[in-house]
Design a protein around this motif. Structure first.
Motif, PDB file in Angstrom:
ATOM      1  N   GLN A 180       0.829  -1.217   0.000  1.00 36.81           N
ATOM      2  CA  GLN A 180       0.000   0.000   0.000  1.00 36.81           C
ATOM      3  C   GLN A 180       0.858   1.259   0.000  1.00 36.81           C
ATOM      4  O   GLN A 180       0.527   2.246  -0.650  1.00 36.81           O
ATOM      5  N   SER A 184       0.699   4.032  -2.837  1.00 41.24           N
ATOM      6  CA  SER A 184       0.409   5.428  -2.496  1.00 41.24           C
ATOM      7  C   SER A 184       1.527   6.340  -2.983  1.00 41.24           C
ATOM      8  O   SER A 184       1.273   7.438  -3.484  1.00 41.24           O
ATOM      9  N   ALA A 187       1.228   7.683  -6.352  1.00 42.32           N
ATOM     10  CA  ALA A 187       0.261   8.762  -6.566  1.00 42.32           C
ATOM     11  C   ALA A 187       0.818  10.133  -6.182  1.00 42.32           C
ATOM     12  O   ALA A 187       0.117  11.134  -6.271  1.00 42.32           O
ATOM     13  N   CYS A 189       2.446  13.682  -6.407  1.00 45.97           N
ATOM     14  CA  CYS A 189       2.459  14.617  -7.534  1.00 45.97           C
ATOM     15  C   CYS A 189       3.796  14.630  -8.257  1.00 45.97           C
ATOM     16  O   CYS A 189       3.845  14.657  -9.486  1.00 45.97           O
TER      17      CYS A 189
ATOM     18  N   SER B 123      -8.671  14.436  -9.697  1.00 48.28           N
ATOM     19  CA  SER B 123      -8.846  14.796 -11.104  1.00 48.28           C
ATOM     20  C   SER B 123      -9.657  13.735 -11.833  1.00 48.28           C
ATOM     21  O   SER B 123      -9.561  12.553 -11.524  1.00 48.28           O
ATOM     22  N   TYR B 164      -0.450  14.603  -3.346  1.00 47.37           N
ATOM     23  CA  TYR B 164      -0.924  13.442  -4.104  1.00 47.37           C
ATOM     24  C   TYR B 164      -1.865  13.866  -5.229  1.00 47.37           C
ATOM     25  O   TYR B 164      -2.633  14.800  -5.081  1.00 47.37           O
ATOM     26  N   PHE B 165      -1.784  13.113  -6.320  1.00 44.90           N
ATOM     27  CA  PHE B 165      -2.613  13.334  -7.494  1.00 44.90           C
ATOM     28  C   PHE B 165      -3.406  12.047  -7.720  1.00 44.90           C
ATOM     29  O   PHE B 165      -2.823  11.004  -8.048  1.00 44.90           O
ATOM     30  N   VAL B 166      -4.704  12.120  -7.499  1.00 36.27           N
ATOM     31  CA  VAL B 166      -5.517  10.908  -7.580  1.00 36.27           C
ATOM     32  C   VAL B 166      -6.548  11.066  -8.683  1.00 36.27           C
ATOM     33  O   VAL B 166      -7.244  12.083  -8.764  1.00 36.27           O
ATOM     34  N   ILE B 167      -6.639  10.067  -9.536  1.00 31.72           N
ATOM     35  CA  ILE B 167      -7.584  10.111 -10.642  1.00 31.72           C
ATOM     36  C   ILE B 167      -8.851   9.367 -10.260  1.00 31.72           C
ATOM     37  O   ILE B 167      -8.801   8.210  -9.844  1.00 31.72           O
ATOM     38  N   GLN B 177      -8.218   4.018  -2.718  1.00 28.92           N
ATOM     39  CA  GLN B 177      -6.892   4.618  -2.884  1.00 28.92           C
ATOM     40  C   GLN B 177      -6.657   5.744  -1.874  1.00 28.92           C
ATOM     41  O   GLN B 177      -5.588   5.818  -1.260  1.00 28.92           O
ATOM     42  N   GLN B 180      -6.008   4.282   1.470  1.00 28.13           N
ATOM     43  CA  GLN B 180      -4.651   3.705   1.513  1.00 28.13           C
ATOM     44  C   GLN B 180      -3.588   4.780   1.688  1.00 28.13           C
ATOM     45  O   GLN B 180      -2.607   4.597   2.396  1.00 28.13           O
ATOM     46  N   ILE B 181      -3.789   5.890   1.001  1.00 27.56           N
ATOM     47  CA  ILE B 181      -2.826   6.993   1.106  1.00 27.56           C
ATOM     48  C   ILE B 181      -2.756   7.477   2.554  1.00 27.56           C
ATOM     49  O   ILE B 181      -1.675   7.672   3.104  1.00 27.56           O
ATOM     50  N   GLU B 183      -3.654   5.797   5.283  1.00 27.47           N
ATOM     51  CA  GLU B 183      -3.049   4.726   6.095  1.00 27.47           C
ATOM     52  C   GLU B 183      -1.528   4.734   5.956  1.00 27.47           C
ATOM     53  O   GLU B 183      -0.803   4.580   6.931  1.00 27.47           O
ATOM     54  N   SER B 184      -1.049   4.909   4.729  1.00 30.20           N
ATOM     55  CA  SER B 184       0.398   4.921   4.496  1.00 30.20           C
ATOM     56  C   SER B 184       1.041   6.141   5.142  1.00 30.20           C
ATOM     57  O   SER B 184       2.124   6.058   5.715  1.00 30.20           O
ATOM     58  N   GLU B 185       0.346   7.276   5.058  1.00 30.29           N
ATOM     59  CA  GLU B 185       0.869   8.487   5.699  1.00 30.29           C
ATOM     60  C   GLU B 185       1.035   8.291   7.208  1.00 30.29           C
ATOM     61  O   GLU B 185       1.950   8.830   7.804  1.00 30.29           O
TER      62      GLU B 185
END
Lengths: 208, 208
Positions: A180, A184, A187, A189, B123, B164-167, B177, B180-181, B183-185
């Motif tokens: 994960q 992450s 993602a 930038c 985005s 972060y840039f998430v589509i 996603q 998860q970001i 959680e990872s942070e």
């Protein structure tokens, strides 16, 4: 879309479970590859050149250092160990996430040269648990266990220099967590400059 | 263990699907809470003070600015909108991940004051898809759609300042996603100083 892979450095106390973690990650996700180190130590039985290690003579190894073919190297107990640049960069270019299992000094060198790399420190839930795991392996003398624990104290000095701190309590959870983290990171930038530029150019056409 | 929550700023083009994403995140994971803004605009039918917004008079709002009770604020079409500090900091202290849905100027202010916050830009997969989504809503005139698209071009200017840039292509994937970001942070070393210090102190006792 050939998105670039991530260089993932994994360090951690001996006994934190790095080996098992990496094996599971490689089995479960084919986006990962393991970097193969070069070394001047002799192959052990069953080891094959280019699989466990690239086995090189001292002269060959020093020529690689000279030519800048290693992204980091160190000397342990009279033998060189290092990370060949070519394999790592080829795999990253192909979009693979390349795992390096190295220690703090090497990890710092990697971060300097590859600021986009991700440094992950693997820890057992507690020092007591670390001791318990090392003893319960039962394969080593108490002296070796004590040396490893003493070593852990040194390794613990650089923990803050890592990006992520992951506790290996349950192996499956830990494998999922590391995966994960890398997903992450993809993602971020700064890893998506191309895509961001593209969509910005497209929406700018809407501007009145 | 009262681990501190993360302040998550979500921005993105109108039409990127921020509203639906946040709603799903809040439904699915009770670790998230949404920051409630204060505003001087009049409540619409069905809106309740303290739920959709904290409704305040202009004088009250300006007193909040004066007292430093807002972590960011802006003025749109003659009305103030801002983020009250107290609620955000209470929730973070309780370990909740607090979501702020604001635009680039506000996001930059948040990052300055809370360097540990996480800025996420949402985005659509392409500008064409953005246009298609805005038109297919069918609720707005072509003029409104064109204004929004034109606005998107301005919003696109600050995309690189995000973390972060998430589509948002598939909503379920996107919700997963973002979760998860976060959680990872939570596994970042700088968020785990206490735990790192603790385990270091423990292993240092092993040192010979």
């Amino acid at each position: 879309m050939a998105e670039k892979g991530i260089l993932l450095v994994v360090s951690g106390f001996s006994g934190a479970g790095k080996g098992t973690l990496l094996q599971k990650l490689l089995e479960k996700y084919d986006s990962f590859v393991l970097s193969i180190s070069a070394t001047t130590r002799n192959p052990r039985e069953g080891e094959r050149d280019g699989r466990e290690y690239f086995f090189r003579s001292k002269e060959e190894f020093e020529a690689m250092i000279e030519a800048g073919d290693l992204i980091e190297y160190a000397c342990y107990v009279g033998n060189y160990y290092g990370t060949p640049r070519a394999y790592v960069e080829e795999q990253l270019a192909q979009g693979k996430d390349v795992i390096l299992e190295i220690e703090i000094q090497g990890a710092r060198k990697i971060k300097e040269r590859y600021p986009d790399s991700v440094l992950l420190f693997l820890s057992p839930p507690s020092a007591e648990e670390l001791k318990r795991r090392l003893i319960s392996r039962g394969t080593e003398s108490m002296e070796v266990v004590e040396n490893r624990l003493s070593r852990a104290a040194q390794e613990a000095q650089g923990m803050e220099d890592y990006d992520y701190f992951v506790i290996n309590d349950n192996l499956e959870d830990c494998v999922r967590q590391v995966h994960q983290i890398i997903e992450s990171e993809h993602a971020r930038c700064f890893r998506n400059g191309e895509q961001i530029r593209k969509i910005r150019e497209e929406v700018e056409k809407f501007q009145k």
